[in-house]
Design an enzyme around this catalytic site. Structure first.
Site, PDB file in Angstrom:
ATOM      1  N   LYS A  39       0.807  -1.239   0.000  1.00 10.91           N
ATOM      2  CA  LYS A  39       0.000   0.000   0.000  1.00 10.91           C
ATOM      3  C   LYS A  39       0.829   1.273   0.000  1.00 10.91           C
ATOM      4  CE  LYS A  39      -0.564   0.016   5.003  1.00 10.91           C
ATOM      5  NZ  LYS A  39      -1.264  -0.607   6.119  1.00 10.91           N
ATOM      6  N   ARG A 134      -6.833   0.023  17.437  1.00 10.62           N
ATOM      7  CA  ARG A 134      -7.380   0.180  16.094  1.00 10.62           C
ATOM      8  C   ARG A 134      -8.277  -1.015  15.870  1.00 10.62           C
ATOM      9  NH1 ARG A 134      -3.864   1.035  10.572  1.00 10.62           N
ATOM     10  NH2 ARG A 134      -4.305  -1.185  10.370  1.00 10.62           N
TER      11      ARG A 134
HETATM   12  C1  LIG Z   1      -0.257  -1.288   6.732  1.00  8.15           C
HETATM   13  C2  LIG Z   1      -0.492  -2.557   7.441  1.00  8.15           C
HETATM   14  C3  LIG Z   1       0.562  -3.449   7.623  1.00  8.15           C
HETATM   15  C4  LIG Z   1       1.995  -3.152   7.185  1.00  8.15           C
HETATM   16  O1  LIG Z   1       2.549  -2.152   7.992  1.00  8.15           O
HETATM   17  P1  LIG Z   1       4.084  -1.720   7.826  1.00  8.15           P
HETATM   18  O2  LIG Z   1       4.326  -0.813   8.960  1.00  8.15           O
HETATM   19  O3  LIG Z   1       4.195  -1.031   6.508  1.00  8.15           O
HETATM   20  O4  LIG Z   1       4.900  -2.946   7.876  1.00  8.15           O
HETATM   21  C5  LIG Z   1       0.282  -4.660   8.237  1.00  8.15           C
HETATM   22  N1  LIG Z   1      -0.968  -4.946   8.669  1.00  8.15           N
HETATM   23  C6  LIG Z   1      -1.998  -4.102   8.527  1.00  8.15           C
HETATM   24  C7  LIG Z   1      -3.348  -4.502   9.017  1.00  8.15           C
HETATM   25  C8  LIG Z   1      -1.804  -2.877   7.907  1.00  8.15           C
HETATM   26  O5  LIG Z   1      -2.841  -2.043   7.758  1.00  8.15           O
END
Ligand SMILES: *Cc1c(COP(=O)(O)O)cnc(C)c1O
Length: 373
Positions: A39, A134
């Site tokens: 993302k 969250r």
């Molecule tokens: C964005 C996200 C991740 C990855 O996070 P990073 O800090 O980029 O490794 C993993 N799990 C969820 C649910 C996320 O929203």
């Protein structure tokens, strides 16, 4: 012909090497699946390919559009939807994602109906809220929700997961991640189902891995930032054997002049309705770059030349103090920055920032024709 600016340069071999290093480190901790999270680059296909080449075992993204982009690009690796599915989009979720992360029983029922209608089996990871506040259900609801999933046609209970350090800044610990491992064991006993996946978090969980403190029983991590920039995100430490010089933002100097560091005149607020505070450094050499908040927020940019100071920005102008720069800075020069995770996300999202894959030397203009910058 000079390369267009502003641009973001993406070094895919370095992202692949980071991934390889982190995957190897995770394997030593018993984590056999590292899911590459795309993302941060809007699922840039080159970045996704680099993650898979570095031995990530699947890809994940928060947005359906990004998953659709990966499907269109022909990726066959398992795709996970990271953000909880919207009730209004369950049909697309089932079509585009092999698995989603979930916490709402009503959404699970809707996903089940969509999966049955599509003749598919959709994987479900149940998210448990372990302090970051969250997404996720409280631990007390996990067993009954796992039972619900086990009884719903079209759904397969893949595992349990948690997400930390995103909202509440809570750091993964042997205690909170260990709780997830225990809960998976409880579900195995009480629901009588295998729970193959224990998904122990994101890049912030890598600090536990580095320190040899990740509880045994975690089988998967979902990693974006660390593959891209080499940092774990609990404390921001660079992971040994990785590099953060993977993405570079480049902008062009459109003015260089000596200016007093303090404004002159009665002061109100700036273009973004902030009341700015200035440091008096006397008369300084100041460059204006053709890059602004519409591209990347100035706080998200670290100059590669550590003598430079980012002073601030408005929508289209970035001000940099270049008095102590390592070399001369002239009109028309390019200045290079390392963006933070947020900076990469913003630059990749801005239609004004072109993308250059290092070594490929083809520019991917965001705007039609690339000439309307
Ligand atoms: C964005 C996200 C991740 C990855 O996070 P990073 O800090 O980029 O490794 C993993 N799990 C969820 C649910 C996320 O929203």
């Amino acid at each position: 012909m000079p390369l267009p600016t502003p641009r973001i340069e993406i070094d895919l071999p370095k992202i692949e090497a980071n991934t390889r290093t982190i995957v190897a480190m995770c394997h030593r901790a018993g984590v056999n699946e590292v899911i590459g999270v795309t993302k941060g680059t809007l699922a840039h296909p080159g970045v996704a390919r680099a993650m898979l080449a570095g031995r990530a075992t699947g890809l994940a993204d928060a947005r359906l559009r990004n998953l659709a982009r990966l499907r269109e690009e022909g990726f066959t690796a398992p795709l996970t939807l990271l953000r909880l599915p919207s009730l209004s989009q369950v049909d697309e979720v089932v079509r585009l994602a092999d698995r989603s992360l979930n916490s709402e029983p009503e959404t699970l029922r809707a996903l089940s109906r969509a999966a049955v209608a599509a003749g598919r089996t959709h994987g479900v990871t149940l998210m448990v809220e372990l302090g970051d506040r969250r997404e996720g259900m409280p631990p007390e609801e996990v067993v009954e929700t796992a039972r619900l999933v086990a009884g719903l046609p079209g759904l397969e209970l893949v595992g349990l997961g948690t997400n930390l350090t995103c909202y509440g800044a809570v750091i993964p610990s042997p205690a909170n991640v260990g709780r997830l491992v225990e809960l998976a064991e409880t579900v195995r006993h009480e629901v009588g189902r295998p729970v193959p996946v224990v998904s122990g978090g994101n890049s912030s969980s890598l600090k536990l891995v580095m320190d040899g403190k990740l509880p045994r029983g975690v089988t998967e991590l979902r990693i974006g930032d660390a593959l891209m920039r080499g940092h774990e995100t609990a404390y921001g430490e660079l992971i040994p054997g990785t590099t953060d010089e993977t993405f570079t933002v480049v902008a062009e100097v459109v003015e260089v002049r000596e200016k007093p560091s303090l404004p002159d005149g009665e002061m109100g607020h700036d273009a973004f309705w902030n009341v700015p505070i200035f440091t008096d450094r006397g008369i300084r050499r100041r460059a204006i770059l053709a890059l602004g908040r519409q591209d990347v927020a100035p706080d998200n940019l670290a100059p590669l030349d550590q003598g430079m100071i980012v002073l601030g920005a408005s929508s289209d102008h970035l001000l940099v103090d270049v008095s102590d720069a390592a070399g001369p800075v002239r009109l028309g020069d390019e200045v290079r920055f390392l963006p933070s995770y947020a900076g990469i996300l913003q630059a990749m999202t801005s239609p004004y920032v072109d993308q250059l894959v290092v070594g490929d030397n083809s520019i991917h203009p965001k705007l039609a024709g690339g000439a309307s910058r």
